[in-house]
Write an enzyme that holds these catalytic residues in place. Structure first.
Site, mmCIF file in Angstrom:
data_model
loop_
_atom_site.group_PDB
_atom_site.id
_atom_site.type_symbol
_atom_site.label_atom_id
_atom_site.label_comp_id
_atom_site.label_asym_id
_atom_site.label_seq_id
_atom_site.Cartn_x
_atom_site.Cartn_y
_atom_site.Cartn_z
ATOM 1 N N ASN A 22 -3.696 7.710 -5.816
ATOM 2 C CA ASN A 22 -3.383 7.670 -4.316
ATOM 3 C C ASN A 22 -3.754 9.016 -3.871
ATOM 4 O O ASN A 22 -3.019 10.195 -4.060
ATOM 5 C CB ASN A 22 -1.765 7.166 -4.056
ATOM 6 C CG ASN A 22 -1.604 7.023 -2.974
ATOM 7 O OD1 ASN A 22 -2.162 7.352 -1.854
ATOM 8 N ND2 ASN A 22 -0.152 6.917 -2.597
ATOM 9 N N GLU A 26 -6.803 4.484 -1.981
ATOM 10 C CA GLU A 26 -6.511 4.575 -3.313
ATOM 11 C C GLU A 26 -7.811 4.232 -4.178
ATOM 12 O O GLU A 26 -8.676 3.406 -3.567
ATOM 13 C CB GLU A 26 -5.402 3.473 -3.407
ATOM 14 C CG GLU A 26 -4.156 3.721 -2.915
ATOM 15 C CD GLU A 26 -3.150 2.688 -3.173
ATOM 16 O OE1 GLU A 26 -2.763 2.571 -4.228
ATOM 17 O OE2 GLU A 26 -2.540 2.068 -2.111
#
Length: 319
Positions: A214, A260
């Site tokens: 992330n 992500e």
């Protein structure tokens, strides 16, 4: 390559140089023509080449809140310029006071007194000084007084991107915002890159068997439209094929937009706290909310398969 921030960083014994000035966000193929010619001319004259750019983007100071999405942070631009053979990069802090400099004062303070310009290389639409009042004609006129020459390079390359529009940072930003990362790559001469530090998220990818990095992106980063993309995740100098998700994670009613990246076929990666780069190669599909977790998992498996094939094909073309 030397890197300076502010006029005071320039060595006091700095001699004559070839200079080009501009935001050069993205260092796209048009920019590369100008910078490449500056490097070439510097070598012809036996002097160093210098690129002058600004931080923050001038529009943010002149019109607060109008900062454009950035195609590359300054450290990345410097890397790209170094690859082109540039000898020094000068980043000028663009302040309200600096924005008030007249075109003549800008020439004297930057080009003459500090960089001792021998040649200045610019595009035809170069503007500078207070209210962008200075242009190439004025720059050339002042060269007669201060003993420098001006060379104008046509930076407008065209291709398939944007339906044949001339390549520009503005067009590149638009294509990225639309998810056309392949069009953006044609202009840039490489895939668009997003950088940032890996932070902890909801960790749903790990629970589903596809752990993702992330990425907390840098301020003002140009982020592609929501969707799934094939590309690469680079961490610690290693580039890994990746399936990249941009969006709010509608499957779980998310609200925060994230970037992500799942490193394909990699097990046990611990990237938390690392600065990573994500390169966008191709758009795969849009964001969706599936009827079940099983349907989501089937889609992810297909995404990974397609992303693996796309990155393999790209690498095969380069080899």
């Amino acid at each position: 390559m030397q890197r300076w921030r502010g006029l005071e960083d320039i060595p006091q014994d700095w001699g004559r140089s070839v200079v080009t000035i501009g935001s050069y966000d993205g260092v796209h193929r048009g920019h590369q023509l100008i910078i490449g010619r500056a490097v070439e001319r510097a070598r012809e004259l036996g002097v160093p080449s210098v690129v002058v750019t600004f931080d923050p983007h001038p529009s943010e100071v002149v019109r607060p809140g109008s900062h454009p999405p950035l195609l590359a942070p300054h450290h990345r631009r410097a890397e790209l310029m170094a690859d082109l053979g540039v000898d020094a990069v000068l980043v000028l802090p663009f302040t309200a006071e600096f924005s008030q400099l007249s075109p003549a004062d800008f020439i004297v303070k930057v080009l003459v007194d500090k960089l001792h310009a021998r040649t200045v290389i610019e595009g035809p639409n170069f503007r500078f000084g207070h209210k962008a009042a200075g242009n190439v004609a004025f720059l050339r006129e002042m060269g007669g007084t201060y003993d420098y020459e001006v060379e104008v390079i046509d930076l407008y390359v065209t291709g398939d991107a944007g339906g044949g529009e001339p390549f520009s940072s503005t067009l590149t930003r638009r294509l990225i915002a639309e998810g056309d990362v392949e069009g953006a790559a044609e202009i840039l001469g490489r895939p668009h890159r997003v950088e940032g530090v890996v932070v902890r998220g909801a960790q749903r990818g790990r629970e589903l068997g596809y752990p993702t990095a992330n990425v907390e992106t840098l301020p003002h980063t140009a982020i592609p439209a929501d969707g799934v993309y094939a590309g690469w995740l680079t961490a610690g100098g290693e580039r890994m094929p990746a399936a990249i998700s941009v969006g709010t994670n509608p499957q779980f009613d998310g609200t925060e937009r994230t970037v992500e990246a799942y490193a394909i076929d990699r097990v046990g990666l611990d990237l938390y706290g690392l600065h990573v780069a994500v390169d966008f190669l191709a758009y795969v599909r849009g964001q969706e909310k599936f009827a079940s977790i099983e349907a989501l998992l089937e889609a992810i498996a297909e995404d990974v398969k397609r992303c693996r094939a796309l990155t393999d094909t790209y690498d095969a073309k380069l080899s």
